[in-house]
Design an enzyme around this catalytic site. Sequence first.
Site, PDB file in Angstrom:
ATOM      1  N   ASP A  13      21.971  29.224   1.520  1.00 13.90           N
ATOM      2  CA  ASP A  13      23.353  28.169   2.596  1.00 13.90           C
ATOM      3  C   ASP A  13      21.989  27.630   3.395  1.00 13.90           C
ATOM      4  O   ASP A  13      22.348  27.096   4.080  1.00 13.90           O
ATOM      5  CB  ASP A  13      23.919  28.676   2.966  1.00 13.90           C
ATOM      6  N   HIS A  41      24.010  25.786  -4.427  1.00 16.99           N
ATOM      7  CA  HIS A  41      23.176  24.737  -4.519  1.00 16.99           C
ATOM      8  C   HIS A  41      23.282  23.238  -3.845  1.00 16.99           C
ATOM      9  O   HIS A  41      24.254  22.917  -5.071  1.00 16.99           O
ATOM     10  CB  HIS A  41      21.946  24.891  -4.877  1.00 16.99           C
ATOM     11  N   LYS A 147      27.034  47.003 -15.855  1.00 19.98           N
ATOM     12  CA  LYS A 147      25.854  46.904 -16.334  1.00 19.98           C
ATOM     13  C   LYS A 147      25.108  48.074 -16.201  1.00 19.98           C
ATOM     14  O   LYS A 147      23.996  48.840 -16.760  1.00 19.98           O
ATOM     15  CB  LYS A 147      24.564  45.356 -15.670  1.00 19.98           C
TER      16      LYS A 147
END
Length: 483
Positions: A13, A41, A147
């Site tokens: 942030d 963003h 993953k």
Amino acid sequence: MPVKIVLGSQWGDEGKGKLVDILCASASMCCRAAGGNNAGHTIVANGITYDFHILPSGLINPSCTLNLIGAGCVVHLPSFFKELGALEEKGLQNVHQRVKISDRAQVCLDLHCAVDGISEEILRSKDGDKAMIGTTKKGIGPCYSDKVGRRGVTMGMFMSENGQWEKRIRTLHQGYLGTYGTDALSQYDIEAEVSRLKQFRDELVQGNYILDATPLLSRTIGSNGKAKQADTQFGDAPDDTNGVPKADEEDSALFSNVLIEGANALLLDIDHGTYPYVTSSNTGLGGVFTGLAGLSPLTLGHPDSSIIGVVKAYTTRVGSGPFPTELNTSIPHVSAEDAHAGDELQRIGREFGVTTGRKRRCGWLDLVLVKYSCQVNCYTHLNFTKLDVLDSFAEIKIAMSYKNRRDGSEIKGFPSDLDLIENEHLEIVYKTMPGWKTETTGTREWEQLPQEAKEYIEFVEAEVGVPIKWIGTGPRREDMIVR
């Protein structure tokens, strides 16, 4: 060929999207290396506010012809297409044609989102809210876990004609049922997800979104950091196995300036952050080169290349985890005056998470943390953001070092042992500087800043040993000083 890398230096942030937007004016390619739609963003351009999550922020600039989601990312396809649609509705041009996804990126499932919420609830039920990681519940952690456990589905698998992706997802579902039980997953519908994914797969094929990104990056920037010559057309030849387009050299020659957009921030890095209160990817410099294979580290030797750390003029954090300079009445040893300052930082800075909407925790600038971030990410320049939020403060504090409250000993560096930086055990050594009590919002020239603001910036610059090139003075694209 120059490469600019923009990375978050604190807990996220910091305002990375705005700098990326500015730099994209001269970039022809913008890449995301890691993370998923847990990133947030915000960019304000021409009076319009744009929120980016999984998509690279370069899409806001028509001249940025390729926006690449790299192999280190995890992609939730419903969110991907929803975000593209929202940008299109706000008038951005050719967004579907200007974004590509690496065939080695992972597919993030609704199943992962469900499991993310279940995992957080288990932590909360056992040890209370403080035990929760504070995830965005976007499925990022479970997706990266699958993953690493070699159970996941890559985009290349998903695009393959052999249909093995469906079998793998059903196997994942059965495994999670065994772990959490049918009641916990009662709101999740495997058949509905498989059906939706088939539709998304058709859209990906029709839109030609998936590509083999490594040849593109390698050909764009050779091993010596120089662009190679081109002789063939991008995307004409299919891959031998999965029908994924190959990147050829003629198109690569179009990318004269590459911008890498970091997601999250260094203190949320899985290896170098405040573990376990971190995200599940490498958010620092190392993640750039694993998530964007083909991009040579030697490119950083180009005189116009840079590694830019984005530092907010104070410190914020969303979610759980240690926060040494947090200003809140619930924090031991924080005075009522300082707690009020924390409230003011939150109010004036409009500190709410872009992704979750959660109120951000606020505190003074922590130079111990920033120096550690500089060591890990090797910044060549800094972007100092949201300076104007400090305009109304008569005094501004900067954390210079940490001490152990129990024995008064100095704590060296930024420790991995989180017990050392828990607020009740920690004493912060602050430097107090005079505020400027003058509005700086919209200031665009260094000379126009109040002297006290200049001294604040120059002090930070000298302490961290990295030049501050950009200074943010407001939310708009134009509200930026370039030194």
